[in-house]
Write a protein that holds these residues in place. Structure first.
Motif: not given
Ligand code: PGA
Length: 304
Positions: A151, A197, A202-204, A206-208, A210-211, A267
């Protein structure tokens, strides 16, 4: 007993030459200085170490014991010297690293090559998810970690070293398995088995989505890539994993990678440590190795 390395050094020279005079010459000391050192050593030992018979001096039994230990100590000192030189030359030491669970599909291969090259470096490896890695960085209890992009806003140094494409997987008999350019929206009709979580994957993911404004329906949540792959093979849903985790399943055609529009999610893997961290020579060596050589050593499996 209070004895000094200097006394032992003088004692060793006298014993070797059987002569105070020659020991004094070798050590660039006066003969009284040599006698003084031996006298002090005998006082702290509480026993005579030499005896003079006629013109010659001999070791007493206590002197022979002292001589034995003296040689052992000299060997140990030489060894310390050698070890320090090796550490300066970076061939020896301990490396403590932590890698993301997903990176563990290739980390052992990197470590094997590194370890063959530097067999006297011992390695301690922890495998955890992204959140666990951030914990390691916070505690500063590893030399460095291997993870996805860390981050922003943390005081970290992160160097990328290879790609980490995330792909959609399905059982080979899935109706979309042979489809081409599957529109992203179609994924909304599917159920996904997802990582826990705290996982970078998982984070990548979800971000993808969402975008892209896509809402996925997620079913089971699993804390390992292996579990996700098994669940997908068993027909529990589709999955999104790093291509690094799929070598075996793609070879044996137990899973298929779907050709979905906008995929793979691109990534990278990074080697990361705290800003201002003083890397040990061994840690610096490993970092250079990963940054310069890892990419060539890791074959990312082709998408079939
Ligand atoms: P992970 O991988 O999903 O195993 O936590 C780390 C990452 O991709 O950043």
């Amino acid at each position: 007993m209070h004895l000094t390395l200097r006394q032992l050094k003088v004692f060793e020279a006298v014993a070797r030459h059987s002569s105070y005079t020659r020991a004094a010459e070798e050590l660039h000391l006066t003969q009284p200085a040599v006698s003084m050192q031996i006298k002090q050593l005998e006082e702290s030992a509480g026993l005579p170490l030499f005896e003079k018979l006629g013109k010659k001096i001999y070791l007493t039994p206590a002197g022979q014991e002292m001589h034995h230990y003296c040689r052992a100590i000299a060997q140990q000192l030489e060894e310390v010297d050698r070890v320090m030189e090796e550490m300066k030359g970076m061939k020896r030491g301990r490396l403590v690293i932590a890698v993301a669970s997903t990176a563990n599909y290739f980390a052992p291969r990197l470590l094997a090559t590194f370890s063959q090259r530097y067999p006297r470096i011992t390695i301690s490896l922890d495998v955890t998810n992204r959140e666990g890695l951030l914990g390691h960085l916070d505690a500063n209890d590893t030399d460095m970690v291997v993870m996805g992009r860390p981050p922003e806003g943390l005081d970290l140094v992160a160097e990328p070293f290879t790609e980490n494409p995330l792909v959609v997987i399905a059982p080979p008999d899935h109706p979309l398995a042979n489809a081409e350019r599957i529109p992203l929206e179609w994924l909304q009709q599917e159920t996904f088995v997802v990582r826990e979580r705290g996982s970078g994957t998982r984070t990548a993911m979800e971000r993808f989505f969402a975008e892209k404004g896509i809402r996925l329906s997620t079913g089971m949540e699993m804390s390992s890539n292996e579990a996700i792959k098994q669940a997908v093979q068993a027909g529990l849903g589709l999955g999104i994993v790093s291509i690094h985790t799929l070598e075996l399943e793609l070879e044996t055609r137990r899973l298929a990678v779907l050709d979905v529009e906008s995929f793979p999610i691109l990534r990278h893997w990074y080697v990361v440590h705290r800003q201002g961290k003083r890397l040990s020579p061994v840690a610096q060596l490993f970092k250079d190795f990963v940054v310069k050589e890892a990419r060539g050593l890791l074959e990312v499996p082709g998408i079939v």
